[in-house]
Design a protein around this motif. Structure first.
Motif, PDB file in Angstrom:
ATOM      1  N   TRP A 118      16.169  55.634  63.313  1.00  0.00           N
ATOM      2  CA  TRP A 118      16.518  54.775  62.171  1.00  0.00           C
ATOM      3  C   TRP A 118      16.979  53.406  62.661  1.00  0.00           C
ATOM      4  O   TRP A 118      16.623  52.369  62.095  1.00  0.00           O
ATOM      5  N   MET A 119      17.769  53.390  63.735  1.00  0.00           N
ATOM      6  CA  MET A 119      18.261  52.120  64.277  1.00  0.00           C
ATOM      7  C   MET A 119      17.109  51.280  64.820  1.00  0.00           C
ATOM      8  O   MET A 119      17.058  50.062  64.606  1.00  0.00           O
ATOM      9  N   ALA A 120      16.171  51.918  65.511  1.00  0.00           N
ATOM     10  CA  ALA A 120      15.008  51.186  66.018  1.00  0.00           C
ATOM     11  C   ALA A 120      14.209  50.599  64.855  1.00  0.00           C
ATOM     12  O   ALA A 120      13.731  49.458  64.928  1.00  0.00           O
ATOM     13  N   ALA A 154      14.063  41.980  63.007  1.00  0.00           N
ATOM     14  CA  ALA A 154      13.309  41.089  63.905  1.00  0.00           C
ATOM     15  C   ALA A 154      12.076  40.530  63.195  1.00  0.00           C
ATOM     16  O   ALA A 154      11.755  39.345  63.338  1.00  0.00           O
ATOM     17  N   ALA A 155      11.392  41.366  62.434  1.00  0.00           N
ATOM     18  CA  ALA A 155      10.200  40.908  61.712  1.00  0.00           C
ATOM     19  C   ALA A 155      10.561  39.890  60.634  1.00  0.00           C
ATOM     20  O   ALA A 155       9.792  38.974  60.348  1.00  0.00           O
ATOM     21  N   THR A 156      11.747  40.025  60.058  1.00  0.00           N
ATOM     22  CA  THR A 156      12.167  39.138  58.981  1.00  0.00           C
ATOM     23  C   THR A 156      12.805  37.855  59.504  1.00  0.00           C
ATOM     24  O   THR A 156      12.529  36.767  58.996  1.00  0.00           O
ATOM     25  N   TYR A 157      13.650  37.954  60.526  1.00  0.00           N
ATOM     26  CA  TYR A 157      14.465  36.819  60.967  1.00  0.00           C
ATOM     27  C   TYR A 157      14.108  36.289  62.351  1.00  0.00           C
ATOM     28  O   TYR A 157      14.694  35.313  62.802  1.00  0.00           O
ATOM     29  N   GLY A 158      13.215  36.955  63.054  1.00  0.00           N
ATOM     30  CA  GLY A 158      12.781  36.474  64.353  1.00  0.00           C
ATOM     31  C   GLY A 158      13.796  36.733  65.456  1.00  0.00           C
ATOM     32  O   GLY A 158      14.610  37.656  65.389  1.00  0.00           O
ATOM     33  N   ALA A 159      13.758  35.875  66.472  1.00  0.00           N
ATOM     34  CA  ALA A 159      14.578  36.050  67.677  1.00  0.00           C
ATOM     35  C   ALA A 159      16.069  36.029  67.384  1.00  0.00           C
ATOM     36  O   ALA A 159      16.858  36.618  68.132  1.00  0.00           O
ATOM     37  N   GLU A 160      16.470  35.371  66.315  1.00  0.00           N
ATOM     38  CA  GLU A 160      17.897  35.304  65.947  1.00  0.00           C
ATOM     39  C   GLU A 160      18.507  36.697  65.807  1.00  0.00           C
ATOM     40  O   GLU A 160      19.669  36.921  66.137  1.00  0.00           O
TER      41      GLU A 160
END
Length: 195
Positions: free
Chosen positions: A57-59, A66-72
């Motif tokens: 679930w965490m992964a 990551a897909a939504t906000y990128g590297a941030e």
């Protein structure tokens, strides 16, 4: 022997606030820090029987952020609420360095998202009826749709000055863009305010 517990004090924490400011608060009461939704990101994770462990679930949550906000998103700490078997789950992310700095303040006994604090105070108003939970704080709206006993949609949005006048349209657009069923029930909440 009876022991007195130090009183607890709720502290609203906004962008620009610091852990050092928490240390300087007068008194010796324990601090319950409520994080502004300006500092948080949320995602609804639909139920998946393929995810068998909390690590999976965490992964999945890390992938969604990551897909939504990128590297941030790499520097965020994520927590996932369990909605129960077969139900969607809510993931919340915040800057890990900020959380570590707040947690390092000796008097801090809890750190909680504003959404959690506000929803828990109003959850009885939902029952089994679908509805929107709209949480306002200065400059921010958090919009959550609950139906069939689970979270269907959760969005953080800037709050326009006339947000109350535009709320029906905002909720309609969120429903339409997310393919979730529209509903008319709305529970409004607020609570955080700059000191």
């Amino acid at each position: 022997m009876l022991r007195l517990r130090p009183a607890r004090q709720r502290v609203d924490f906004f962008p620009g606030d610091t852990a050092e400011a928490l240390r300087k608060l007068p008194g010796d009461s324990k601090l319950e820090v409520v994080l502004s939704n300006h500092l948080l990101r949320y995602a609804v994770l639909p139920w998946s029987a393929a995810l068998a462990s909390e690590d999976e679930w965490m992964a999945y949550a890390r992938h969604v952020f990551a897909a939504t906000y990128g590297a941030e998103a790499a520097g965020w700490r994520i927590r996932i609420c369990d909605g129960g078997r077969g139900k969607s789950r809510v993931a919340c992310a915040a800057d890990a360095a900020l959380l570590d700095a707040i947690a390092a303040v000796e008097r801090v006994v809890s750190i909680e998202p504003h959404l959690v604090a506000a929803f828990n105070a109003r959850r009885d108003e939902f029952g089994n009826e679908p509805g929107w939970f709209v949480l306002h704080e200065p400059g921010r709206l958090t919009l959550a749709l609950l139906a069939e006993g689970e979270w269907k949609l959760l969005r953080n949005r800037q709050a326009p000055a006339d947000w109350r006048d535009r709320l029906e349209d905002l909720l309609y657009r969120e429903s339409a863009s997310s393919s979730v069923p529209a509903c008319r029930r709305v529970v409004l909440a607020s609570g955080l305010a700059h000191a």
